[in-house]
Structures are given as structure tokens and as C-alpha cells.
Design a protein around this motif. Structure first.
Motif, PDB file in Angstrom:
ATOM      1  N   CYS A 151       0.841  -1.209   0.000  1.00 28.75           N
ATOM      2  CA  CYS A 151       0.000   0.000   0.000  1.00 28.75           C
ATOM      3  C   CYS A 151       0.874   1.256   0.000  1.00 28.75           C
ATOM      4  O   CYS A 151       0.593   2.215  -0.727  1.00 28.75           O
ATOM      5  N   ALA A 153       3.983   1.399  -1.045  1.00 26.44           N
ATOM      6  CA  ALA A 153       4.673   1.452  -2.340  1.00 26.44           C
ATOM      7  C   ALA A 153       3.761   2.036  -3.410  1.00 26.44           C
ATOM      8  O   ALA A 153       4.198   2.851  -4.247  1.00 26.44           O
ATOM      9  N   ALA A 154       2.488   1.653  -3.391  1.00 29.01           N
ATOM     10  CA  ALA A 154       1.528   2.200  -4.354  1.00 29.01           C
ATOM     11  C   ALA A 154       1.330   3.689  -4.138  1.00 29.01           C
ATOM     12  O   ALA A 154       1.272   4.477  -5.092  1.00 29.01           O
ATOM     13  N   TYR A 156       3.473   5.739  -2.845  1.00 28.33           N
ATOM     14  CA  TYR A 156       4.689   6.422  -3.281  1.00 28.33           C
ATOM     15  C   TYR A 156       4.720   6.549  -4.806  1.00 28.33           C
ATOM     16  O   TYR A 156       5.110   7.591  -5.341  1.00 28.33           O
ATOM     17  N   ALA A 157       4.303   5.498  -5.500  1.00 26.62           N
ATOM     18  CA  ALA A 157       4.292   5.537  -6.969  1.00 26.62           C
ATOM     19  C   ALA A 157       3.323   6.598  -7.493  1.00 26.62           C
ATOM     20  O   ALA A 157       3.573   7.224  -8.526  1.00 26.62           O
ATOM     21  N   LEU A 158       2.235   6.815  -6.750  1.00 26.28           N
ATOM     22  CA  LEU A 158       1.217   7.760  -7.207  1.00 26.28           C
ATOM     23  C   LEU A 158       1.464   9.184  -6.723  1.00 26.28           C
ATOM     24  O   LEU A 158       1.078  10.145  -7.389  1.00 26.28           O
ATOM     25  N   SER A 159       2.092   9.324  -5.538  1.00 21.88           N
ATOM     26  CA  SER A 159       2.172  10.668  -4.953  1.00 21.88           C
ATOM     27  C   SER A 159       3.537  11.017  -4.373  1.00 21.88           C
ATOM     28  O   SER A 159       3.690  12.091  -3.777  1.00 21.88           O
ATOM     29  N   GLY A 160       4.531  10.118  -4.507  1.00 23.67           N
ATOM     30  CA  GLY A 160       5.830  10.397  -3.928  1.00 23.67           C
ATOM     31  C   GLY A 160       5.797  10.280  -2.416  1.00 23.67           C
ATOM     32  O   GLY A 160       4.963   9.580  -1.841  1.00 23.67           O
ATOM     33  N   THR A 165       1.773   8.312   2.125  1.00 25.40           N
ATOM     34  CA  THR A 165       2.873   7.349   2.000  1.00 25.40           C
ATOM     35  C   THR A 165       3.602   7.185   3.329  1.00 25.40           C
ATOM     36  O   THR A 165       3.841   6.062   3.790  1.00 25.40           O
ATOM     37  N   SER A 252      -3.024  -0.079  -8.004  1.00 25.80           N
ATOM     38  CA  SER A 252      -2.374   0.912  -7.135  1.00 25.80           C
ATOM     39  C   SER A 252      -3.393   1.735  -6.375  1.00 25.80           C
ATOM     40  O   SER A 252      -3.255   1.975  -5.169  1.00 25.80           O
ATOM     41  N   ARG A 253      -4.444   2.188  -7.080  1.00 28.78           N
ATOM     42  CA  ARG A 253      -5.487   2.984  -6.415  1.00 28.78           C
ATOM     43  C   ARG A 253      -6.199   2.153  -5.345  1.00 28.78           C
ATOM     44  O   ARG A 253      -6.498   2.654  -4.254  1.00 28.78           O
TER      45      ARG A 253
END
Length: 333
Positions: A151, A153-154, A156-160, A165, A252-253
Motif C-alpha cells: 500500500c 509502495a503504491a 509512493y508511486a502515485l504521490s511520492g 505514504t 495501485s489505487r
């Protein structure tokens, strides 16, 4: 003596009043948050979203029933070799009742495990039932920490390195640590020695409880694996709910939605039914979820609708489904 008894009764009444006062205060705060978010999102927009999402609810309910099944399997596995003493119908019944308790009681998961232990004690004995319930509580924490890693990691991938995160990273570490420490204390000899110093009778019960707790591994892999399957099913539920309200979809969402839900559960553990807390958490993470604020709030409200379904089921089960006959002899008393 009479004066002391009166003082004890006054303290008991005061404690009850304070507990209920705190619950009502939390409930009022939650309702206030919901009202504010509904005003912000627009009642008309929310009603339209919820109406369009309603046909998806039966599928989400069916998946939740599978999650109750994984919870029952985790409980069965937590008994170790004593699982064969359990009645499968009694386990299914207890799991449905406990599911309802988890939705409405403060610190719902702990209350649910206590309820399940009480209902299953006639089959495996009070100490074994309590140890299994505490083990499932620990495993729930550990599995929540493990699922928080993807969760995070997802997110971070979407919002840094966003707030959600960082919250999920902290959540993962704390839950794994808390679950592991709970199991360590359950098995630690010093805990039994401390209990004996406080009370001989309580100490004897703790010693038996610890003997049962040591019958399974520190972090038993069976219950952990089954609870993780339940977490994955929950991620699928959030993917469906996102699709239902018209928000962005994708693994990811859905993982971020799962993370937002777990963070809200941790923050609002003592808020009845998480009213207001989950709405606030989803609205706060709406951008990362790929949803508008009305869509994010609608997801939280649909989750409340799901909870209401299982609260109703849990209320009906004890009335419509008689408890199977317990064995005549108890392994422990």
C-alpha cells in the motif's frame, strides 16, 4: 466496610458514565465530520453517486462473506492441534457474530476476538479459546502491517513521499511490531510470574493460557497467510467500490484505498463504527485515490452500508441459528 462498598459503587458508576460520555463525544464528533464533508461535497452529488453505485453492493457483500470465511479459517488454524475439538458450525456462527461486534464496539477487533473466544470456549476450553483469540488479534496486526508495505509502495508511486505514504510506512512498522510483541508477551515466562504476584488465582489462569499460547509458533504461518488472503480480498472490494462511484481504478489505487481504510481504523479505534473517521481519511486521500471528494466520501459511506449489512446479520444469527450442543466435558475450567 459498608462505606468502602458505597465508594466502590460510586467509582463504578463514575467509570460507566465516563466511558459512555467518551463514546457519545466521539460519536458526536464523527457525525459532525460527516455533516461537514457532505456539505462540502454536496448532498445532491453524493446521492447521485450512491444511487449509481448501489447495484455493485451485492458483489461487495459476497466478497465480505469470503473475508469472514478467511477470519474463521485463521481462528481455526490459531488453535493448532486443538482445532479438532472445535465444532465447525459453532465456529461459523461465532465468526458472523464477531464480525458484527467488530463494526460497532470500540476497539472493535479486540472485542470481536473476545466475543469469539467466549462462544468457542465450551469446545476447546477457556484458556485455549482466549489464547487463540489473542493470537488472531496479533496475526491481524501483523497481516495489516505486511499489506501496508505494498500500500505504501503504491502511494509512493502515485504521490511520492506524501503524507499518506509516510503514514502507511509508519503504520506497517508499528503493526508488525505490535503484533509480534503481543505474541512475545503471551508466551513470556515473566508475564506469568508477574500475574502470580498480583493474584494467585489469576496467575494460575495466566499460566494455563500461556501453555496454550506456546502450542503454536511465535507467528504461526497458517493464520498469517489466511489473514493476508482476507486483506487481498479487501483490496479487490475497494477496486470494485472505486469503479462503482466512477473514480479511477487499478491495483495501485485500490491498494491506496486499503491503506487509507487501515489508517482510519488505527486513528479512530474508539469511534463507534468509525463514523466520520473513514470519510475524513478518504476525503483527505482523494487526490491519490484518483477520486473527487464526493466520490471518496461515497466510498466511505458504501463501506458503512457494508458494515450495516453484517451488523444486521450478526444480530439475526443468534436468534435464527441456535448454538450447536457443546460437549459435556470441558478440557479446562
Amino acid at each position: 466496610m459498608e462505606r468502602e462498598e458505597k465508594a466502590d459503587r460510586r467509582e463504578l458508576r463514575t467509570g460507566v458514565v465516563l466511558r459512555w460520555g467518551a463514546r457519545l463525544a466521539f460519536a458526536a464528533l464523527g457525525i459532525g465530520v460527516v455533516a461537514s464533508l457532505v456539505r462540502q461535497a454536496g448532498a445532491g452529488a453524493l446521492v447521485a453517486i450512491l444511487r449509481g453505485a448501489a447495484p455493485w453492493l451485492p458483489l461487495v457483500v459476497a466478497l465480505e462473506l469470503l473475508r469472514v470465511g478467511t477470519d474463521a479459517l485463521a481462528t481455526y488454524a490459531a488453535y493448532g492441534d486443538r482445532a479438532k475439538m472445535l465444532s465447525v458450525p459453532a465456529l461459523a456462527r461465532a465468526s458472523l457474530v464477531a464480525r458484527a461486534v467488530s463494526s460497532i464496539a470500540p476497539a472493535g477487533r479486540a472485542a470481536a476476538e473476545a466475543t469469539k473466544a467466549a462462544l468457542l470456549a465450551p469446545w476447546a476450553g477457556p484458556a485455549a479459546a482466549t489464547a487463540a483469540g489473542a493470537t488472531v488479534q496479533a496475526v491481524t496486526l501483523v497481516s495489516g502491517g505486511i499489506i501496508s508495505v505494498p500500500c505504501a509502495a503504491a502511494a509512493y508511486a502515485l504521490s511520492g513521499a506524501s503524507a499518506i505514504t509516510l503514514a502507511l510506512v509508519l503504520h506497517a512498522a508499528l503493526l508488525v511490531l505490535a503484533g509480534t510483541l503481543l505474541r512475545v508477551v503471551m508466551r513470556a515466562s515473566w508475564f506469568g510470574a508477574l500475574a502470580r504476584r498480583v493474584s494467585r488465582r489469576a496467575g494460575e489462569r495466566v499460566v494455563v493460557f500461556q501453555e496454550r499460547a506456546r502450542e503454536t509458533r511465535l507467528l504461526p504461518p497458517g493464520p498469517v497467510a489466511v489473514m493476508l488472503v482476507g486483506r487481498v480480498i479487501q483490496v479487490a472490494q475497494y477496486a470494485i467500490l472505486a469503479r462503482a462511484v466512477g473514480a479511477a481504478t487499478g491495483a495501485s489505487r485500490a491498494l491506496v484505498a486499503q491503506g487509507a481504510n487501515m489508517v482510519s481504523l488505527a486513528v479512530g479505534a474508539f469511534v463507534p463504527a468509525q463514523v466520520g473517521v473513514s470519510e475524513g481519511a478518504f476525503a483527505w486521500s482523494a487526490d491519490v485515490l484518483g477520486a473527487t471528494v464526493p466520490q471518496a466520501v461515497a466510498i466511505a459511506m458504501l463501506c458503512h452500508a457494508l458494515e450495516a449489512v453484517f451488523v444486521a446479520v450478526g444480530a439475526i444469527v443468534p436468534l435464527a441459528w441456535s448454538s450447536p450442543a457443546a460437549p459435556g466435558e470441558r478440557p479446562e475450567h
